[in-house]
Motif scaffolding. Structure first.
Motif, PDB file in Angstrom:
ATOM      1  N   VAL A  51       0.769  -1.181  -0.008  1.00  0.00           N
ATOM      2  CA  VAL A  51       0.075  -0.102  -0.146  1.00  0.00           C
ATOM      3  C   VAL A  51       0.796   1.367   0.030  1.00  0.00           C
ATOM      4  O   VAL A  51       1.985   1.251   0.215  1.00  0.00           O
ATOM      5  N   LEU A  52       0.553   2.207  -0.558  1.00  0.00           N
ATOM      6  CA  LEU A  52       1.152   3.446  -0.361  1.00  0.00           C
ATOM      7  C   LEU A  52       1.639   3.923   1.006  1.00  0.00           C
ATOM      8  O   LEU A  52       0.891   3.612   2.099  1.00  0.00           O
ATOM      9  N   PRO A 100       7.874   5.034  -2.506  1.00  0.00           N
ATOM     10  CA  PRO A 100       7.715   5.985  -3.475  1.00  0.00           C
ATOM     11  C   PRO A 100       7.004   7.045  -2.922  1.00  0.00           C
ATOM     12  O   PRO A 100       6.219   6.880  -1.988  1.00  0.00           O
ATOM     13  N   GLN A 101       7.497   8.219  -3.426  1.00  0.00           N
ATOM     14  CA  GLN A 101       6.957   9.432  -2.791  1.00  0.00           C
ATOM     15  C   GLN A 101       6.632  10.432  -3.873  1.00  0.00           C
ATOM     16  O   GLN A 101       7.266  10.446  -4.760  1.00  0.00           O
ATOM     17  N   LEU A 102       5.739  11.376  -3.508  1.00  0.00           N
ATOM     18  CA  LEU A 102       5.299  12.280  -4.579  1.00  0.00           C
ATOM     19  C   LEU A 102       6.406  13.541  -4.375  1.00  0.00           C
ATOM     20  O   LEU A 102       6.924  13.653  -3.516  1.00  0.00           O
ATOM     21  N   SER A 103       6.484  14.029  -5.653  1.00  0.00           N
ATOM     22  CA  SER A 103       7.583  14.897  -5.853  1.00  0.00           C
ATOM     23  C   SER A 103       7.155  15.798  -7.023  1.00  0.00           C
ATOM     24  O   SER A 103       7.366  15.356  -8.233  1.00  0.00           O
ATOM     25  N   ALA A 104       6.873  17.185  -6.870  1.00  0.00           N
ATOM     26  CA  ALA A 104       6.768  17.951  -7.884  1.00  0.00           C
ATOM     27  C   ALA A 104       7.980  18.093  -8.966  1.00  0.00           C
ATOM     28  O   ALA A 104       7.694  18.352 -10.188  1.00  0.00           O
ATOM     29  N   THR A 105       9.067  18.123  -8.356  1.00  0.00           N
ATOM     30  CA  THR A 105      10.292  18.373  -9.143  1.00  0.00           C
ATOM     31  C   THR A 105      10.564  17.077 -10.315  1.00  0.00           C
ATOM     32  O   THR A 105      11.062  17.129 -11.215  1.00  0.00           O
ATOM     33  N   ARG A 106      10.098  15.951  -9.657  1.00  0.00           N
ATOM     34  CA  ARG A 106      10.129  14.802 -10.492  1.00  0.00           C
ATOM     35  C   ARG A 106       8.976  14.464 -11.312  1.00  0.00           C
ATOM     36  O   ARG A 106       9.043  13.382 -12.151  1.00  0.00           O
ATOM     37  N   LYS A 109      -1.080  -0.931  -4.281  1.00  0.00           N
ATOM     38  CA  LYS A 109      -2.532  -0.708  -4.265  1.00  0.00           C
ATOM     39  C   LYS A 109      -2.897   0.661  -4.052  1.00  0.00           C
ATOM     40  O   LYS A 109      -2.258   1.616  -3.758  1.00  0.00           O
ATOM     41  N   GLU A 110      -4.183   1.199  -4.165  1.00  0.00           N
ATOM     42  CA  GLU A 110      -4.433   2.258  -4.299  1.00  0.00           C
ATOM     43  C   GLU A 110      -4.888   2.642  -2.627  1.00  0.00           C
ATOM     44  O   GLU A 110      -4.887   3.998  -2.273  1.00  0.00           O
ATOM     45  N   GLU A 111      -4.416   1.968  -1.725  1.00  0.00           N
ATOM     46  CA  GLU A 111      -4.723   2.076  -0.327  1.00  0.00           C
ATOM     47  C   GLU A 111      -3.645   3.026   0.206  1.00  0.00           C
ATOM     48  O   GLU A 111      -2.595   2.942  -0.178  1.00  0.00           O
ATOM     49  N   ILE A 112      -3.586   3.814   1.271  1.00  0.00           N
ATOM     50  CA  ILE A 112      -2.596   4.479   1.814  1.00  0.00           C
ATOM     51  C   ILE A 112      -2.484   4.012   3.291  1.00  0.00           C
ATOM     52  O   ILE A 112      -3.296   3.853   3.946  1.00  0.00           O
ATOM     53  N   LEU A 113      -1.203   3.857   3.702  1.00  0.00           N
ATOM     54  CA  LEU A 113      -0.942   3.450   5.037  1.00  0.00           C
ATOM     55  C   LEU A 113      -1.498   4.363   6.131  1.00  0.00           C
ATOM     56  O   LEU A 113      -1.293   5.531   6.095  1.00  0.00           O
ATOM     57  N   PRO A 114      -2.234   3.969   7.036  1.00  0.00           N
ATOM     58  CA  PRO A 114      -2.819   4.755   8.018  1.00  0.00           C
ATOM     59  C   PRO A 114      -1.986   5.789   8.790  1.00  0.00           C
ATOM     60  O   PRO A 114      -1.002   5.180   8.993  1.00  0.00           O
ATOM     61  N   GLY A 115      -2.214   7.055   8.729  1.00  0.00           N
ATOM     62  CA  GLY A 115      -1.230   7.925   9.323  1.00  0.00           C
ATOM     63  C   GLY A 115      -0.384   8.819   8.251  1.00  0.00           C
ATOM     64  O   GLY A 115       0.307   9.627   8.624  1.00  0.00           O
TER      65      GLY A 115
END
Length: 189
Positions: free
Chosen positions: A86-87, A139-145, A174-180
């Motif tokens: 999960v994310l 994997p992390q969101l990044s505007a520069t990448r 999967k589309e789920e996000i780790l709680p927190g």
């Protein structure tokens, strides 16, 4: 003379006695008696309190998370710990037992669309330098990448071992996000 010495000794004893008493009094700290004042549970739960308790329990049940068991998917000396993530979960790559001559890159490919992939991360390896090591990837969101939303990461990923003949490893995010971790995956672009 004896009288004077007796008076001096008496005055000295009285002075020492007064100093000791004053010293003891100045070192005394008053402490509030807290025995019997600890918090006690409320005898009667009001409807408002019960509503809050139920709401908290519901949120806890919704956020209950148990990571999938480790499976150790293997390709030669390369292993990843799961087939699904999960994310927010870290992907654990374990490399062990590289031969001296094995040199290349472990390349993580993320889905670009339903038929193509793009390189997310490349990890070099060289058996002559280091025959075994571990690597964590998240994997992390990044505007520069250019990774603006979670949609960039959802789907089937591959790990390709450039410079070797080892088969690819595959896993799914999967589309789920780790709680927190929900705030970490808010759109950034």
């Amino acid at each position: 003379m004896k009288k004077e010495i007796s008076i001096i000794i008496a005055v000295a004893i009285v002075t020492i006695f007064v100093v000791v008493i004053n010293f003891e009094q100045s070192e005394t700290i008053e402490v509030e008696d807290t025995l019997g004042k600890e918090l006690r549970p409320v005898e009667e739960i009001t409807p408002e309190i019960q509503e809050k308790i139920d709401e908290i329990e519901k949120i806890n049940l919704e956020n209950e998370y148990t990571p999938k068991e480790r499976e150790w998917i293997t390709s030669g000396p390369f292993q990843i710990d799961r087939s699904e993530y999960v994310l927010g979960e870290k992907i654990f790559l374990r490399i062990g037992g590289l031969d001296y001559y094995e040199k290349g890159q472990a390349v993580f490919l993320k889905p670009k669309n339903s038929t193509h992939y793009e390189v997310y991360l490349s990890i070099p390896f060289d058996g002559a330098d280091k025959p075994a090591f571990n690597y964590y990837l998240q994997p992390q969101l990044s505007a520069t990448r250019g990774y603006c939303t979670v949609d960039e990461f959802i789907g089937d990923w591959r790990v390709v071992f450039r410079g070797t003949d080892y088969p690819n490893l595959e896993f799914k995010i999967k589309e789920e996000i780790l709680p927190g971790d929900e705030e970490s995956y808010q759109p950034v672009c």
